[in-house]
Scaffold this motif. Sequence first.
Motif, PDB file in Angstrom:
ATOM      1  N   LEU A 153       0.738  -1.217  -0.148  1.00 35.76           N
ATOM      2  CA  LEU A 153       0.209  -0.021   0.080  1.00 35.76           C
ATOM      3  C   LEU A 153       0.676   1.387  -0.058  1.00 35.76           C
ATOM      4  O   LEU A 153       0.544   2.242  -0.660  1.00 35.76           O
ATOM      5  CB  LEU A 153      -0.858   0.040   1.183  1.00 35.76           C
ATOM      6  N   ASP A 154       2.108   1.204   0.876  1.00 35.99           N
ATOM      7  CA  ASP A 154       3.051   2.315   0.617  1.00 35.99           C
ATOM      8  C   ASP A 154       3.595   2.682  -0.395  1.00 35.99           C
ATOM      9  O   ASP A 154       3.665   3.747  -0.977  1.00 35.99           O
ATOM     10  CB  ASP A 154       4.064   2.343   1.810  1.00 35.99           C
ATOM     11  N   GLN A 155       3.824   1.266  -1.115  1.00 39.12           N
ATOM     12  CA  GLN A 155       4.534   1.593  -2.748  1.00 39.12           C
ATOM     13  C   GLN A 155       3.547   2.095  -3.557  1.00 39.12           C
ATOM     14  O   GLN A 155       3.854   3.029  -4.375  1.00 39.12           O
ATOM     15  CB  GLN A 155       4.979   0.043  -3.272  1.00 39.12           C
ATOM     16  N   VAL A 156       2.410   1.698  -3.492  1.00 43.45           N
ATOM     17  CA  VAL A 156       1.362   2.253  -4.431  1.00 43.45           C
ATOM     18  C   VAL A 156       0.976   3.780  -4.145  1.00 43.45           C
ATOM     19  O   VAL A 156       0.943   4.621  -4.888  1.00 43.45           O
ATOM     20  CB  VAL A 156      -0.251   1.436  -4.247  1.00 43.45           C
ATOM     21  N   GLY A 157       0.945   4.062  -2.905  1.00 45.05           N
ATOM     22  CA  GLY A 157       0.906   5.525  -2.556  1.00 45.05           C
ATOM     23  C   GLY A 157       1.841   6.349  -3.048  1.00 45.05           C
ATOM     24  O   GLY A 157       1.769   7.417  -3.630  1.00 45.05           O
ATOM     25  N   ASP A 158       3.167   5.792  -2.828  1.00 41.35           N
ATOM     26  CA  ASP A 158       4.282   6.487  -3.473  1.00 41.35           C
ATOM     27  C   ASP A 158       4.477   6.744  -4.823  1.00 41.35           C
ATOM     28  O   ASP A 158       4.729   7.747  -5.352  1.00 41.35           O
ATOM     29  CB  ASP A 158       5.739   5.773  -3.140  1.00 41.35           C
ATOM     30  N   PHE A 159       3.836   5.704  -5.449  1.00 39.58           N
ATOM     31  CA  PHE A 159       3.845   5.776  -7.135  1.00 39.58           C
ATOM     32  C   PHE A 159       2.779   6.551  -7.384  1.00 39.58           C
ATOM     33  O   PHE A 159       3.061   7.685  -8.417  1.00 39.58           O
ATOM     34  CB  PHE A 159       3.603   4.453  -7.360  1.00 39.58           C
ATOM     35  N   LEU A 160       1.744   6.867  -6.836  1.00 39.67           N
ATOM     36  CA  LEU A 160       0.697   7.739  -7.277  1.00 39.67           C
ATOM     37  C   LEU A 160       0.824   9.148  -7.019  1.00 39.67           C
ATOM     38  O   LEU A 160       0.371  10.176  -7.451  1.00 39.67           O
ATOM     39  CB  LEU A 160      -0.755   7.227  -6.597  1.00 39.67           C
ATOM     40  N   GLU A 186       3.870  10.432  -6.719  1.00 41.15           N
ATOM     41  CA  GLU A 186       5.151  11.124  -7.173  1.00 41.15           C
ATOM     42  C   GLU A 186       5.158  11.999  -8.286  1.00 41.15           C
ATOM     43  O   GLU A 186       4.114  12.256  -8.949  1.00 41.15           O
ATOM     44  CB  GLU A 186       5.792   9.654  -7.974  1.00 41.15           C
ATOM     45  N   PRO A 187       6.017  13.149  -8.128  1.00 48.52           N
ATOM     46  CA  PRO A 187       5.607  14.131  -9.156  1.00 48.52           C
ATOM     47  C   PRO A 187       5.836  13.565 -10.387  1.00 48.52           C
ATOM     48  O   PRO A 187       6.726  12.991 -10.970  1.00 48.52           O
ATOM     49  CB  PRO A 187       6.606  15.168  -8.580  1.00 48.52           C
TER      50      PRO A 187
END
Length: 81
Positions: A34-41, A43-44
């Motif tokens: 979930l953190d990886q998906v949140g970081d991906f979404l 990301e600038p």
Amino acid sequence: MKRQNNKTIPKELHDFLDQYTVDVPPIPLRKNKLDQVGDFLTEPVTNPLDRKSISPSLLLKIQLAPIGIVLALSTGAMLLM
């Protein structure tokens, strides 16, 4: 935790520092999904227009292109009638 480099620290300081202990919390080396998906979404993203220089003449062409297309199509339609 014992010190590895005892030769460079004076004995008084070494004794003083050994009085204290530090608890280091465990740090996870891997993020959950979930953190990886949140970081991906979140990301600038890069602006694709930054690579191209937008000059005043290019802006004028972009603004006048629809007018030219409409005039060309209407002239062609009138000639076919």
